[in-house]
Motif scaffolding. Structure first.
Motif, short mmCIF file in Angstrom:
data_model
loop_
_atom_site.label_atom_id
_atom_site.label_comp_id
_atom_site.label_asym_id
_atom_site.label_seq_id
_atom_site.Cartn_x
_atom_site.Cartn_y
_atom_site.Cartn_z
N ALA A 5 0.83 -1.20 0.00
CA ALA A 5 0.00 0.00 0.00
C ALA A 5 0.86 1.25 0.00
O ALA A 5 1.97 1.26 0.55
CB ALA A 5 -0.91 0.00 1.23
N GLY A 8 -0.48 7.40 1.39
CA GLY A 8 -0.88 8.14 2.57
C GLY A 8 -0.09 9.43 2.72
O GLY A 8 0.87 9.68 2.00
N LEU A 19 -5.11 6.49 -2.27
CA LEU A 19 -4.30 5.35 -1.82
C LEU A 19 -4.25 4.30 -2.93
O LEU A 19 -5.21 4.11 -3.67
CB LEU A 19 -4.90 4.73 -0.56
CG LEU A 19 -5.13 5.67 0.62
CD1 LEU A 19 -5.64 4.87 1.82
CD2 LEU A 19 -3.89 6.45 0.97
N CYS A 21 -2.83 0.16 -3.84
CA CYS A 21 -2.39 -1.12 -3.28
C CYS A 21 -2.19 -2.10 -4.42
O CYS A 21 -3.10 -2.34 -5.21
CB CYS A 21 -3.41 -1.65 -2.30
SG CYS A 21 -3.00 -3.26 -1.60
N TRP A 35 -10.32 -2.01 1.75
CA TRP A 35 -9.56 -1.09 2.58
C TRP A 35 -10.17 -1.07 3.97
O TRP A 35 -11.40 -1.00 4.13
CB TRP A 35 -9.57 0.31 1.98
CG TRP A 35 -8.77 0.45 0.73
CD1 TRP A 35 -9.22 0.36 -0.55
CD2 TRP A 35 -7.36 0.69 0.64
NE1 TRP A 35 -8.19 0.53 -1.44
CE2 TRP A 35 -7.04 0.74 -0.73
CE3 TRP A 35 -6.35 0.87 1.57
CZ2 TRP A 35 -5.73 0.96 -1.19
CZ3 TRP A 35 -5.06 1.09 1.12
CH2 TRP A 35 -4.75 1.14 -0.24
N TYR A 93 -4.21 3.10 7.27
CA TYR A 93 -5.08 2.45 6.30
C TYR A 93 -4.41 1.20 5.74
O TYR A 93 -3.26 1.25 5.29
CB TYR A 93 -5.42 3.41 5.16
CG TYR A 93 -6.48 4.42 5.54
CD1 TYR A 93 -6.20 5.43 6.46
CD2 TYR A 93 -7.75 4.35 5.00
CE1 TYR A 93 -7.17 6.34 6.83
CE2 TYR A 93 -8.74 5.27 5.36
CZ TYR A 93 -8.43 6.26 6.28
OH TYR A 93 -9.41 7.16 6.64
N THR A 121 -0.69 2.27 5.44
CA THR A 121 -0.17 3.59 5.06
C THR A 121 -0.92 4.63 5.89
O THR A 121 -2.14 4.58 6.02
CB THR A 121 -0.31 3.83 3.54
OG1 THR A 121 0.28 5.08 3.19
CG2 THR A 121 -1.77 3.81 3.08
N VAL A 123 -2.64 7.96 7.12
CA VAL A 123 -3.38 9.13 6.64
C VAL A 123 -3.65 10.02 7.84
O VAL A 123 -4.22 9.57 8.83
CB VAL A 123 -4.70 8.72 5.97
CG1 VAL A 123 -5.56 9.94 5.67
CG2 VAL A 123 -4.43 7.92 4.70
#
Length: 127
Positions: A5, A8, A19, A21, A35, A93, A121, A123
């Motif tokens: 991922a 962020g 985002l 992935c 997510w 996340y 990641t 946020v």
């Protein structure tokens, strides 16, 4: 399957982030990806999910109308476009994936239904 991922960052309230992935190997048409997020001191919670077979999506109430999940089958990737971000969206996340037995298995919001997880990641939304 390994999931990577990215995307962020720090953004002001009302801003947007996207985002990404990517899965480490070819995904199948029976794949679901989703997510989730986890804020400090809270349980991991569902954000959005997508079914590879027909692009069917599902969202948490908190993300409906602000977030959009999408996929790129050719890149084995899933994306989360987040708009109108709020301070309460601040969290780590995670992207997650599951391989189902049938094309039409209903999307799940449960953490335990997803076998594969990315590293997360961060946020952060400032007020």
């Amino acid at each position: 399957v390994q999931l990577q991922a990215s995307g962020g960052g720090l953004v002001q309230a009302g801003g947007s982030l996207r985002l990404s992935c990517e899965a480490s190997r070819r995904t199948s048409s029976k794949f679901h990806m989703g997510w989730f997020r986890q804020a400090p001191g809270k349980e991991r919670e569902f954000v959005a999910a997508i079914r590879w077979f027909d692009d069917n999506t599902d969202y948490a109430d908190s993300s409906e109308g602000r977030f959009t999940i999408s996929r790129d089958i050719g890149k084995d990737s899933v994306y989360l476009q987040m708009n109108s971000l709020k301070p309460e969206d601040t969290a780590l996340y995670y992207c997650a994936a599951r391989n189902t037995m049938s094309f039409r298995v209903t999307l799940s919001k449960a953490v335990h239904d997803y076998r594969f997880w990315g590293q997360g990641t961060q946020v952060t939304v400032s007020s």
